[in-house]
Design a protein around this motif. Structure first.
Motif, short mmCIF file in Angstrom:
data_model
loop_
_atom_site.label_atom_id
_atom_site.label_comp_id
_atom_site.label_asym_id
_atom_site.label_seq_id
_atom_site.Cartn_x
_atom_site.Cartn_y
_atom_site.Cartn_z
N ASP A 287 1.18 4.16 -2.99
CA ASP A 287 0.65 5.48 -2.99
C ASP A 287 1.57 6.23 -3.36
O ASP A 287 1.70 7.02 -3.66
N ASN B 263 0.50 -1.66 -0.11
CA ASN B 263 -0.05 -0.32 0.16
C ASN B 263 0.76 1.38 -0.16
O ASN B 263 0.31 2.42 -0.84
N HIS C 190 1.50 8.76 -6.19
CA HIS C 190 1.92 10.39 -5.55
C HIS C 190 2.72 11.43 -6.62
O HIS C 190 2.87 12.13 -7.17
#
Length: 189
Positions: A78, A74, A82
Motif C-alpha cells: 500500500d 500489505n 500510494h
C-alpha cells in the motif's frame, strides 16, 4: 515467484531496501522525500507500521520495520502504491524539475515492460526483506543503514551525517528526527 525474500514471521523485525527503477536519483528534492515521510507517518498511525531505523538515499531507501497490526507485506504494498502515485504527480507538478520528461519516460517504459503494472512503475518490484533473527544481524543492519551515506561518499564520518535530516541516525544520537522511531539498543559484541 521467489521464496527467498518474504516476510515470513510477522512478529519479527525486518531490514528492507527498496529502490527507484533504474536507480534514478529521485530523492534529491525535499518535496519528494517529504512524500515518503508523510506516507510513513500515515502507515504508523493507521496501519501499525513500526519504524526502528531508516535512511533515504538519493535512489533508494533502507529501513528496519515491524508491525503488530497489519501484515508487513500489505503495508509495504500500500505504501509503495500510494507513494508511486504521489511521487509521479509531484514530478509532473514540480516547477523546476529539469529531469521531468526523462524520469517519466523511464518510469512509463519500465511500467510497460512489467506485466504487473498498467503503464507506469516507480519502484523496483521487491523490498528484499531480511529477517533480523538475532542481535548480531540487527546490529549489522542498523550500522549499515546509518553508515550508508558515509560509504556512498556523501559525508566523511558517520557523525557528519547526523546533520542530515533524512535518517534515523539523528534519533539514535539523541537529536529529534522527522519520523517517530522505536529505538533498539545495539548490543556490543
Amino acid at each position: 515467484m521467489s521464496t527467498k525474500y518474504k516476510f515470513r514471521k510477522q512478529e519479527q523485525l525486518y531490514f528492507i531496501s527498496f529502490s527507484v527503477i533504474n536507480w534514478i536519483d529521485l530523492f534529491i528534492r525535499t518535496e519528494y522525500k517529504q512524500i515518503m515521510l508523510e506516507s510513513w507517518k500515515y502507515c504508523q498511525q493507521n496501519k501499525g507500521l513500526e519504524i526502528y531505523a531508516w535512511c533515504i538515499m538519493t535512489s533508494h531507501i533502507h529501513m528496519i520495520i515491524g508491525s503488530e497490526e497489519e501484515k508487513l507485506e500489505n503495508i509495504m504494498r500500500d505504501m509503495k502504491k500510494h507513494t508511486s502515485l504521489a511521487l509521479k504527480a509531484a514530478i509532473k507538478q514540480h516547477p523546476s524539475e529539469s529531469r521531468r520528461e526523462w524520469m517519466l519516460w523511464m518510469m512509463e517504459r519500465a511500467g510497460k515492460k512489467n506485466s504487473q503494472n498498467i503503464d507506469f512503475q516507480l519502484w523496483q518490484q521487491d523490498n528484499h526483506p531480511i529477517e533480523l533473527y538475532d542481535n548480531r544481524i540487527l546490529n549489522q543492519k542498523l550500522d549499515y543503514i546509518h553508515n550508508n551515506p558515509v560509504i556512498a561518499g556523501f559525508v566523511e564520518k558517520p557523525e557528519d551525517y547526523l546533520n542530515y535530516l533524512y535518517s534515523s541516525a539523528r534519533d539514535y544520537s539523541g537529536m529529534p528526527g522527522l519520523v517517530d522511531v522505536i529505538l533498539v539498543s545495539p548490543v556490543v559484541l
